[in-house]
Write a protein that holds these residues in place. Sequence first.
Motif, short mmCIF file in Angstrom:
data_model
loop_
_atom_site.label_atom_id
_atom_site.label_comp_id
_atom_site.label_asym_id
_atom_site.label_seq_id
_atom_site.Cartn_x
_atom_site.Cartn_y
_atom_site.Cartn_z
N GLU A 198 0.88 -1.08 -0.03
CA GLU A 198 0.15 -0.01 -0.22
C GLU A 198 0.78 1.19 -0.13
N ASN A 199 2.24 1.24 0.40
CA ASN A 199 2.90 2.24 0.48
C ASN A 199 4.36 2.15 0.10
N PRO A 200 4.87 1.61 -1.23
CA PRO A 200 6.10 1.43 -1.27
C PRO A 200 6.86 2.69 -1.90
N PRO A 201 8.06 2.76 -1.66
CA PRO A 201 8.60 4.15 -2.17
C PRO A 201 8.39 4.35 -3.73
N ARG A 202 8.24 5.84 -3.80
CA ARG A 202 7.79 6.38 -5.16
C ARG A 202 8.73 5.76 -6.25
N LEU A 203 9.94 5.75 -5.94
CA LEU A 203 10.83 5.22 -7.12
C LEU A 203 10.49 3.89 -7.62
N VAL A 204 10.15 2.86 -6.57
CA VAL A 204 9.94 1.72 -6.80
C VAL A 204 8.72 1.52 -7.68
N ARG A 205 7.67 2.22 -7.20
CA ARG A 205 6.37 2.37 -8.13
C ARG A 205 6.64 2.99 -9.62
N THR A 206 7.43 3.78 -9.79
CA THR A 206 7.92 4.51 -10.98
C THR A 206 8.69 3.15 -11.70
N LEU A 207 9.59 2.70 -11.17
CA LEU A 207 10.27 1.57 -11.85
C LEU A 207 9.44 0.45 -12.37
N VAL A 208 8.37 -0.02 -11.51
CA VAL A 208 7.61 -0.98 -11.65
C VAL A 208 6.54 -0.58 -13.11
N LEU A 209 6.12 0.85 -13.17
CA LEU A 209 5.45 1.27 -13.86
C LEU A 209 6.12 1.10 -15.34
N LYS A 210 7.53 1.75 -15.32
CA LYS A 210 8.07 1.67 -16.21
C LYS A 210 8.51 0.19 -17.06
N ALA A 211 8.51 -0.65 -16.26
CA ALA A 211 8.96 -2.04 -16.83
C ALA A 211 7.64 -2.63 -17.25
N ALA A 212 6.84 -2.34 -16.67
CA ALA A 212 5.13 -3.03 -17.09
C ALA A 212 4.88 -2.24 -18.31
N ALA A 213 4.99 -0.90 -18.49
CA ALA A 213 4.60 -0.26 -19.83
C ALA A 213 5.58 -0.63 -20.78
N ARG A 214 6.95 -0.78 -20.69
CA ARG A 214 7.76 -1.43 -21.59
C ARG A 214 7.33 -2.52 -22.20
N TYR A 215 6.78 -3.70 -21.23
CA TYR A 215 6.32 -4.90 -21.94
C TYR A 215 5.00 -4.76 -22.39
N VAL A 216 4.12 -3.90 -22.12
CA VAL A 216 2.84 -3.84 -22.66
C VAL A 216 2.99 -3.10 -24.18
N ARG A 217 3.93 -2.21 -24.12
CA ARG A 217 4.18 -1.73 -25.43
C ARG A 217 4.71 -2.63 -26.52
N ASN A 218 5.33 -3.67 -26.06
CA ASN A 218 6.25 -4.70 -26.84
C ASN A 218 6.18 -6.04 -26.20
N PRO A 219 5.20 -6.73 -26.11
CA PRO A 219 5.15 -7.91 -25.34
C PRO A 219 5.88 -9.04 -25.81
N HIS A 220 6.45 -8.95 -27.24
CA HIS A 220 7.35 -9.89 -27.96
C HIS A 220 8.71 -9.58 -27.94
N GLY A 221 9.08 -8.65 -27.58
CA GLY A 221 10.44 -7.98 -27.47
C GLY A 221 10.95 -7.94 -28.97
N TYR A 222 10.38 -7.31 -29.96
CA TYR A 222 10.63 -7.01 -31.08
C TYR A 222 11.66 -5.96 -30.92
N THR A 223 12.98 -6.07 -31.96
CA THR A 223 13.67 -4.77 -32.08
C THR A 223 13.52 -4.32 -33.38
N GLN A 224 12.90 -5.20 -34.53
CA GLN A 224 12.77 -4.84 -35.81
C GLN A 224 11.37 -5.30 -36.37
#
Length: 152
Positions: free
Chosen positions: A46-72
Amino acid sequence: MAYATLNELKARLDWDLDDDELRVAAGALEDASALAAVYGRDWPEENPPRLVRTLVLKAAARYVRNPHGYTQSRAGDETLAWGDAHGRDAGSVYFTREEIKLLEALAGTRPTLTSVIVSAWGSRDRPVGAGLVPVDYDAAPFPMFSDDGGPW
């Protein structure tokens, strides 16, 4: 267990998620939160550090944008490519090396070099050579008296 909400993740994306993408996004948040706990520590959900929340959102957004890991990806001759930049993590939720270092620093678990004094249980310091008499042959010095303070 997730250190960020689905609404926070949707706010970082520039399109509306359909039902399948919502399911994938929820799973990505849970996976990223579990990885954050592994690389860092178990923070209160319920109360993680703000940077942890930011990093979790960043990693999840990276996956949702490119779930297969394509580079080209090309539409003309149907070319798809996967890169080895992230090795076995390509196509999964992952943290970059810099993000992992940040999580370790937040948790205080960064590997460091330290020295530790090791001593036997109940041992005490003695002056070097106090109370010992040298012997003629190759052996340890012989204790002449038992008092550490002096011979008398």
